[in-house]
Design a protein around this motif. Structure first.
Motif, PDB file in Angstrom:
ATOM      1  N   ASP A 205       0.875  -1.179   0.000  1.00  0.00           N
ATOM      2  CA  ASP A 205       0.000   0.000   0.000  1.00  0.00           C
ATOM      3  C   ASP A 205       0.907   1.221   0.000  1.00  0.00           C
ATOM      4  OD1 ASP A 205      -2.242   1.624   0.090  1.00  0.00           O
ATOM      5  OD2 ASP A 205      -3.194   0.477   1.700  1.00  0.00           O
ATOM      6  N   GLY A 206       0.283   2.413   0.102  1.00  0.00           N
ATOM      7  CA  GLY A 206       1.078   3.627   0.106  1.00  0.00           C
ATOM      8  C   GLY A 206       0.261   4.823   0.533  1.00  0.00           C
ATOM      9  N   ALA A 207       0.915   5.987   0.497  1.00  0.00           N
ATOM     10  CA  ALA A 207       0.258   7.243   0.858  1.00  0.00           C
ATOM     11  C   ALA A 207       0.830   8.353   0.000  1.00  0.00           C
ATOM     12  CB  ALA A 207       0.476   7.560   2.337  1.00  0.00           C
ATOM     13  N   LEU A 208       0.019   9.361  -0.260  1.00  0.00           N
ATOM     14  CA  LEU A 208       0.448  10.535  -1.005  1.00  0.00           C
ATOM     15  C   LEU A 208       1.208  11.472  -0.085  1.00  0.00           C
ATOM     16  CD1 LEU A 208      -2.834  11.295  -2.998  1.00  0.00           C
ATOM     17  CD2 LEU A 208      -0.734  10.261  -3.903  1.00  0.00           C
ATOM     18  N   TYR A 209       2.459  11.783  -0.425  1.00  0.00           N
ATOM     19  CA  TYR A 209       3.205  12.691   0.433  1.00  0.00           C
ATOM     20  C   TYR A 209       2.700  14.129   0.326  1.00  0.00           C
ATOM     21  CZ  TYR A 209       6.047  13.347  -3.858  1.00  0.00           C
ATOM     22  OH  TYR A 209       6.478  13.581  -5.135  1.00  0.00           O
ATOM     23  N   THR A 210       1.786  14.369  -0.594  1.00  0.00           N
ATOM     24  CA  THR A 210       1.146  15.680  -0.678  1.00  0.00           C
ATOM     25  C   THR A 210       0.028  15.844   0.344  1.00  0.00           C
ATOM     26  OG1 THR A 210      -0.229  14.772  -2.440  1.00  0.00           O
ATOM     27  CG2 THR A 210       1.709  16.031  -3.111  1.00  0.00           C
ATOM     28  N   ASP A 211      -0.410  14.740   0.960  1.00  0.00           N
ATOM     29  CA  ASP A 211      -1.429  14.819   2.014  1.00  0.00           C
ATOM     30  C   ASP A 211      -0.786  15.275   3.322  1.00  0.00           C
ATOM     31  OD1 ASP A 211      -3.309  13.908   0.244  1.00  0.00           O
ATOM     32  OD2 ASP A 211      -3.378  11.861   1.045  1.00  0.00           O
ATOM     33  N   TRP A 214       0.052  12.252   5.772  1.00  0.00           N
ATOM     34  CA  TRP A 214       0.605  11.055   5.137  1.00  0.00           C
ATOM     35  C   TRP A 214       1.300  10.144   6.140  1.00  0.00           C
ATOM     36  CZ3 TRP A 214       5.874  10.066   5.191  1.00  0.00           C
ATOM     37  CH2 TRP A 214       6.726  11.147   5.457  1.00  0.00           C
ATOM     38  N   ARG A 215       1.939  10.733   7.154  1.00  0.00           N
ATOM     39  CA  ARG A 215       2.602   9.895   8.152  1.00  0.00           C
ATOM     40  C   ARG A 215       1.581   9.090   8.949  1.00  0.00           C
ATOM     41  NH1 ARG A 215       4.830  12.839  13.146  1.00  0.00           N
ATOM     42  NH2 ARG A 215       2.913  12.018  14.062  1.00  0.00           N
ATOM     43  N   GLN A 216       0.490   9.727   9.341  1.00  0.00           N
ATOM     44  CA  GLN A 216      -0.546   9.028  10.093  1.00  0.00           C
ATOM     45  C   GLN A 216      -1.183   7.918   9.258  1.00  0.00           C
ATOM     46  OE1 GLN A 216      -0.168  12.302   9.908  1.00  0.00           O
ATOM     47  NE2 GLN A 216       0.093  13.017  12.015  1.00  0.00           N
ATOM     48  N   GLN A 217      -1.362   8.185   7.953  1.00  0.00           N
ATOM     49  CA  GLN A 217      -1.916   7.157   7.075  1.00  0.00           C
ATOM     50  C   GLN A 217      -1.029   5.913   7.068  1.00  0.00           C
ATOM     51  OE1 GLN A 217      -3.133   8.404   3.083  1.00  0.00           O
ATOM     52  NE2 GLN A 217      -3.304  10.515   3.812  1.00  0.00           N
ATOM     53  N   LEU A 218       0.273   6.130   6.945  1.00  0.00           N
ATOM     54  CA  LEU A 218       1.188   4.995   6.909  1.00  0.00           C
ATOM     55  C   LEU A 218       1.231   4.263   8.242  1.00  0.00           C
ATOM     56  CD1 LEU A 218       4.111   6.546   4.842  1.00  0.00           C
ATOM     57  CD2 LEU A 218       2.618   4.669   4.118  1.00  0.00           C
ATOM     58  N   GLN A 219       1.180   4.987   9.336  1.00  0.00           N
ATOM     59  CA  GLN A 219       1.180   4.338  10.652  1.00  0.00           C
ATOM     60  C   GLN A 219      -0.061   3.479  10.837  1.00  0.00           C
ATOM     61  OE1 GLN A 219       1.806   7.965  12.948  1.00  0.00           O
ATOM     62  NE2 GLN A 219       3.839   7.259  13.567  1.00  0.00           N
ATOM     63  N   GLU A 220      -1.205   3.931  10.334  1.00  0.00           N
ATOM     64  CA  GLU A 220      -2.427   3.143  10.419  1.00  0.00           C
ATOM     65  C   GLU A 220      -2.357   1.898   9.543  1.00  0.00           C
ATOM     66  OE1 GLU A 220      -5.523   5.829   9.363  1.00  0.00           O
ATOM     67  OE2 GLU A 220      -5.332   7.040  11.195  1.00  0.00           O
ATOM     68  N   LYS A 221      -1.708   2.012   8.393  1.00  0.00           N
ATOM     69  CA  LYS A 221      -1.651   0.889   7.453  1.00  0.00           C
ATOM     70  C   LYS A 221      -0.573  -0.133   7.810  1.00  0.00           C
ATOM     71  CE  LYS A 221      -3.399   3.613   3.552  1.00  0.00           C
ATOM     72  NZ  LYS A 221      -3.105   4.222   2.230  1.00  0.00           N
ATOM     73  N   ALA A 222       0.557   0.369   8.320  1.00  0.00           N
ATOM     74  CA  ALA A 222       1.702  -0.527   8.497  1.00  0.00           C
ATOM     75  C   ALA A 222       2.237  -0.583   9.917  1.00  0.00           C
ATOM     76  CB  ALA A 222       2.832  -0.102   7.556  1.00  0.00           C
TER      77      ALA A 222
END
Length: 332
Positions: A205-211, A214-222
Motif C-alpha cells: 500500500d502507500g500514501a500521497l506525500y502531498t497529504d 501522510w505519516r498518520q496514514q502509513l502508521q495506520e496501514k503498516a
C-alpha cells in the motif's frame, strides 16, 4: 560514430558525429545496444552537478556487445553480450568509495552513443532473461538500491520497508528488491496512479506525500518500518523518525527536495535508530545485484523507450517527474 552530446548548461541534447574512442590495455569497446537515463543526467544538464565539463556524452547505464579490447588477454570478452557497471574506480574498501571514484557519463563520456569505452573490470555478462533495453535500465539505479537495502541497511526477510518517492528509477528498484527479498513494502508518491502501479509490482500500500497526514496514514496501514529508503531529503525527512521502528535503519542518497531538516536527536538515540548515507556501490555489490536479479528472474520497470535521436525529448520527461520506472534509449 553517432553520439548524443551536451554542449553546455541548459543546452539541448544534440546528435553529433564524434570519434570512436581509443582503448588502453585494460579497457574494452562496447557497441551499445541500449542505454538509459538517470536523474543524474537531468541534473548535469541543469548545471547542478559537481565536476561539470563540456562537451560531454552523457549516460551511465548501458548494455551491448563487447567488440574490441585493449589487450589480447582480455579477448574472451569479444562478441559477448554485456551489461556495464558504471561505478568506476571504486577503490579498495567495501565501506566507501575511494578518491579516484567516478561515475560513467561525467567526466568520462558515457553510453548515449554507438560505442562506449569502459574498463574490462566493469563488464558483466548480460542476464539471459533480459532484453538489451531491460538490461540497460538496470545498472546505476539497481546498484544504488541494492547497496542501500542490503549492504547498508542489512534488510532481512519479514521486515517492513518504506520506499519514499516511488516512480523514480532507484526507488522503483528498491521496491522490487525489497519485495523479492521477502519484505512487506509500502511507498509514498505524489500521485495515486504511481501508488497503484507500485502495488502491481509488489507494494502492499502507500500514501500521497502531498497529504498533510501522510505519516498518520502509513502508521495506520503498516504500524512502523524497520527500513526506510529516502532519495529526496527535505522537510519530510523528519517524519521518518516517527515512522521508524525501534532499531530501524533510515538509508538515504540524493537530495532533490533539499537538505535534512532539524531532527529531534532524542528520538534517534532512544529508539536506537541508524541514519545511513550511501552512494552507488562497489564491484561486489554489483555482482551480488546481478546474482539477485538472475535468482529471482527480475525485470526492471521501463516507462518508455525512445530511439537515440529522440534523446532530448526523452530527457524532458523528467522535467515533471512524470515517469514510472526507467526511460531507455534504443541505439542499435
Amino acid at each position: 560514430m553517432k553520439a548524443i552530446v551536451l554542449h553546455g548548461i541548459q543546452e539541448p541534447l544534440m546528435m553529433s558525429e564524434v570519434p570512436i574512442p581509443a582503448l588502453r590495455p585494460d579497457e574494452a569497446l562496447v557497441r551499445v545496444k541500449a542505454a538509459a537515463f538517470n536523474r543524474r543526467d537531468w541534473w548535469i544538464r541543469q548545471g547542478k552537478y559537481g565536476g561539470l565539463k563540456f562537451p560531454i556524452v552523457l549516460g551511465s547505464d548501458g548494455a551491448g556487445i563487447a567488440e574490441q579490447v585493449g589487450a589480447h588477454h582480455h579477448s574472451s570478452w569479444i562478441g559477448r553480450e554485456v551489461i556495464i557497471n558504471p561505478s568506476l574506480a571504486w577503490g579498495e574498501s567495501e565501506a566507501f568509495q575511494g578518491q579516484a571514484f567516478q561515475i560513467l557519463g561525467l567526466p568520462q563520456d558515457g553510453t548515449f552513443a554507438e560505442y562506449v569505452r569502459v574498463p574490462v573490470a566493469n563488464l558483466h555478462e548480460k542476464p539471459a532473461h533480459l532484453s538489451f533495453e531491460e538490461a540497460a535500465a538496470l545498472p546505476l539505479g539497481g546498484l544504488t538500491a541494492y547497496r542501500a537495502l542490503f549492504s547498508r541497511a542489512a534488510l532481512k526477510a519479514g521486515e517492513r520497508v518504506l520506499v519514499a518517492g516511488v516512480g523514480g528509477g532507484v526507488a522503483t528498484f528498491a521496491l522490487q528488491w525489497a519485495a523479492h527479498a521477502g519484505a512487506a513494502v509500502y511507498v509514498t508518491s505524489g500521485t495515486a496512479a504511481k501508488i497503484e502501479k507500485a502495488v502491481t509490482i509488489g507494494a502492499k500500500d502507500g500514501a500521497l506525500y502531498t497529504d498533510d497526514n501522510w505519516r498518520q496514514q502509513l502508521q495506520e496501514k503498516a504500524g512502523g518500518f524497520d527500513v526506510i529508503v529516502d532519495s529526496a531529503l527535505g522537510e519530510g525527512f523528519a517524519q521518518h523518525l516517527d515512522l521508524a521502528n525501534p532499531g530501524g535503519r533510515i538509508v538515504f542518497f540524493g537530495g532533490t527536495a533539499g537538505n535534512i531538516p532539524a531532527l529531534n536527536a532524542r528520538k534517534i538515540f532512544w529508539k536506537q535508530l541508524s541514519l545511513l548515507g550511501t552512494t552507488m556501490g562497489s564491484p561486489a555489490d554489483f555482482a551480488d545485484m546481478l546474482a539477485f536479479v538472475n535468482q529471482h528472474g527480475i525485470k526492471p520497470v521501463i516507462d518508455s523507450i525512445y530511439p537515440l535521436e529522440d534523446a532530448e525529448r526523452a530527457l524532458r520527461l523528467m522535467d515533471n517527474s512524470a515517469q514510472f520506472g526507467k526511460i531507455v534509449l534504443r541505439i542499435a
